[in-house]
Each structure stands twice: as C-alpha cells, then as structure tokens.
Design a protein around this motif. Structure first.
Motif, PDB file in Angstrom:
ATOM      1  N   LEU A 167       0.829  -1.201   0.000  1.00 38.25           N
ATOM      2  CA  LEU A 167       0.000   0.000   0.000  1.00 38.25           C
ATOM      3  C   LEU A 167       0.864   1.252   0.000  1.00 38.25           C
ATOM      4  CD1 LEU A 167      -2.744   1.464   0.318  1.00 38.25           C
ATOM      5  CD2 LEU A 167      -2.479   1.208   2.790  1.00 38.25           C
ATOM      6  N   PHE A 168       1.916   1.230   0.814  1.00 36.25           N
ATOM      7  CA  PHE A 168       2.788   2.405   0.871  1.00 36.25           C
ATOM      8  C   PHE A 168       3.356   2.711  -0.502  1.00 36.25           C
ATOM      9  CE2 PHE A 168       7.010   4.246   0.985  1.00 36.25           C
ATOM     10  CZ  PHE A 168       6.754   5.432   1.656  1.00 36.25           C
ATOM     11  N   TRP A 169       3.929   1.721  -1.183  1.00 34.58           N
ATOM     12  CA  TRP A 169       4.590   2.013  -2.450  1.00 34.58           C
ATOM     13  C   TRP A 169       3.606   2.364  -3.554  1.00 34.58           C
ATOM     14  CZ3 TRP A 169       9.013   3.890  -3.131  1.00 34.58           C
ATOM     15  CH2 TRP A 169      10.082   3.575  -2.289  1.00 34.58           C
ATOM     16  N   PHE A 195      -0.373   7.851   5.696  1.00 31.34           N
ATOM     17  CA  PHE A 195       0.167   6.540   6.035  1.00 31.34           C
ATOM     18  C   PHE A 195       0.557   6.491   7.510  1.00 31.34           C
ATOM     19  CE2 PHE A 195       3.377   3.086   5.875  1.00 31.34           C
ATOM     20  CZ  PHE A 195       2.574   2.097   5.332  1.00 31.34           C
ATOM     21  N   GLN A 196       1.119   7.574   8.005  1.00 30.78           N
ATOM     22  CA  GLN A 196       1.477   7.614   9.429  1.00 30.78           C
ATOM     23  C   GLN A 196       0.227   7.520  10.299  1.00 30.78           C
ATOM     24  OE1 GLN A 196       4.384   7.619  11.138  1.00 30.78           O
ATOM     25  NE2 GLN A 196       5.596   7.397   9.268  1.00 30.78           N
ATOM     26  N   ARG A 197      -0.866   8.144   9.865  1.00 30.08           N
ATOM     27  CA  ARG A 197      -2.112   8.046  10.630  1.00 30.08           C
ATOM     28  C   ARG A 197      -2.645   6.611  10.616  1.00 30.08           C
ATOM     29  NH1 ARG A 197      -3.212  13.165   8.295  1.00 30.08           N
ATOM     30  NH2 ARG A 197      -4.469  12.219   6.632  1.00 30.08           N
ATOM     31  N   GLN A 198      -2.514   5.955   9.478  1.00 31.10           N
ATOM     32  CA  GLN A 198      -2.968   4.568   9.404  1.00 31.10           C
ATOM     33  C   GLN A 198      -2.141   3.681  10.325  1.00 31.10           C
ATOM     34  OE1 GLN A 198      -3.510   2.971   5.532  1.00 31.10           O
ATOM     35  NE2 GLN A 198      -4.122   0.970   6.258  1.00 31.10           N
ATOM     36  N   LEU A 199      -0.831   3.907  10.356  1.00 35.35           N
ATOM     37  CA  LEU A 199       0.021   3.125  11.246  1.00 35.35           C
ATOM     38  C   LEU A 199      -0.331   3.399  12.707  1.00 35.35           C
ATOM     39  CD1 LEU A 199       3.505   3.487   9.482  1.00 35.35           C
ATOM     40  CD2 LEU A 199       1.930   1.535   9.409  1.00 35.35           C
TER      41      LEU A 199
END
Length: 207
Positions: A167-169, A195-199
């Motif tokens: 997903l990140f890439w 992405f940081q919020r998802q993590l």
C-alpha cells in the motif's frame, strides 16, 4: 583457467557515465522521449559506442533500472535500518528526504520505476520484469521496517505488514507522479501523513 581481461578504465568510465545519464534522463523524460543520440551526446561518446556497450536501448534501460534500484536500496537501508530512530519514524524520515530531493530538481525528476511503469504497454517484457522486481525489493525493505515496529510493540501483532508495504509504495508512486504534475511536494506530504495516521491506528493502544 584463463580469465577475461578487465575493460580499460576509460571504457568502463564511459559506460558508467552513459548509465548515470540514463538514470537522470529516463527519470525525467521517460523511455520514448529519450533518444540514443541524446544519451550519446550528453555522455560525449560516439553513437556507435552505445551499441558497443549495450547492444540495444532495451538492454541499456534494463541496466539503468538495475543500477537505479541498487542505489535506491542503499538509500532505503541507510534510513530504514537506523537504530537511532524508531522504526515507524524512519518512514517519515524517508518521505521527507525524498520530498526534498524532488524539490531540489524543481519536481522535474521523480522515480525512475514509476516513470517507466507509465509506458509499460509499449515496453519490452524484460523491462517490465525488472521494474516489478525492483518495486518488490523496495516493498520488502518497508515490510522489514514494519515488522521491526511490530516486534517493538509499536504495531499490533495482527498488522498485515506485507499488505501495508505494498500500500505504501502504490500510493507513494502515485504521489510522486502528482508532485511532478503539480510541481509541489503537497501530494508527497499528504501520502506520508495519511500513512502515518494509518500506522497510528494500528498501534496496540489505538482507540
């Protein structure tokens, strides 16, 4: 058993100069908008030397991708294995450094893999294969970092790190293309922060 003689230093340096120029030019302009004449002229070598070193533009492009992939893996390893920084924070360090790199070149350059992937329908299958292999290698580096975060207790045990890495890439490559289009780092920042919020939502104490 006799060994093959090493290529003269001058020839080797010219060959590597063509690859270096190829990385920059193909990243900025793509495959079909880059001519062999342009590459040879920029490297200061006769057009015939290009055929001597590589044989074809497709073979040259494969070597350019492999060289770029090796360079980028070293960059990922430098950032994503930094034990002085927490695993999840390393991802933010990477995205910030990447955004600054695009700013440095006024958003003309992005990611060689993403740039060439846009032309996949017209590219040799060897090129498609090496692009995919390169992207999967990068995904593996992200997964390893996320697995380290999981081991440290920063992600819940059931977090699907292979899926998160993909997903990140996928989203990051899209952001790089958008940054080139908008000539702005905003798309990169949006993806990084999202992405940081998802993590964060996958942290054991989330919610």
């Amino acid at each position: 058993m006799a060994t093959e003689p090493k290529a003269p230093k001058k020839l080797t340096s010219r060959r590597m100069e063509l690859i270096r120029i190829g990385v920059a030019t193909l990243t900025e302009k793509g495959f079909h908008n880059t001519s062999i004449d342009e590459l040879a002229l920029a490297a200061g070598v006769p057009k015939g030397s290009f055929a001597y070193y590589f044989g074809s533009k497709d073979t040259f492009t494969v070597e350019v991708i492999e060289t770029y992939g090796q360079y980028f893996v070293k960059k990922l390893d430098r950032i994503l294995t930094d034990q002085a920084v927490k695993p999840l924070e390393r991802l933010a360090v990477f995205t910030e450094e990447a955004a600054r790199g695009m700013e440095k070149y006024s958003f003309r350059r992005g990611c060689l893999v993403g740039s060439l992937a846009q032309e996949l329908g017209a590219l040799d299958d060897r090129i498609r294969s090496v692009l995919l292999e390169t992207l999967q290698t990068w995904q593996g580096r992200i997964r390893t970092c996320l697995d380290e975060a999981k081991a440290a207790g920063d992600l819940m045990p059931e977090a699907n790190t292979p899926e998160l890495a993909r997903l990140f890439w996928y989203t990051w490559e899209g952001a790089v293309l958008a940054a080139k289009l908008e000539k702005s780092r905003a798309p990169l920042d949006i993806v990084s922060e999202s992405f940081q919020r998802q993590l964060a939502s996958l942290a054991p104490n989330a919610g």
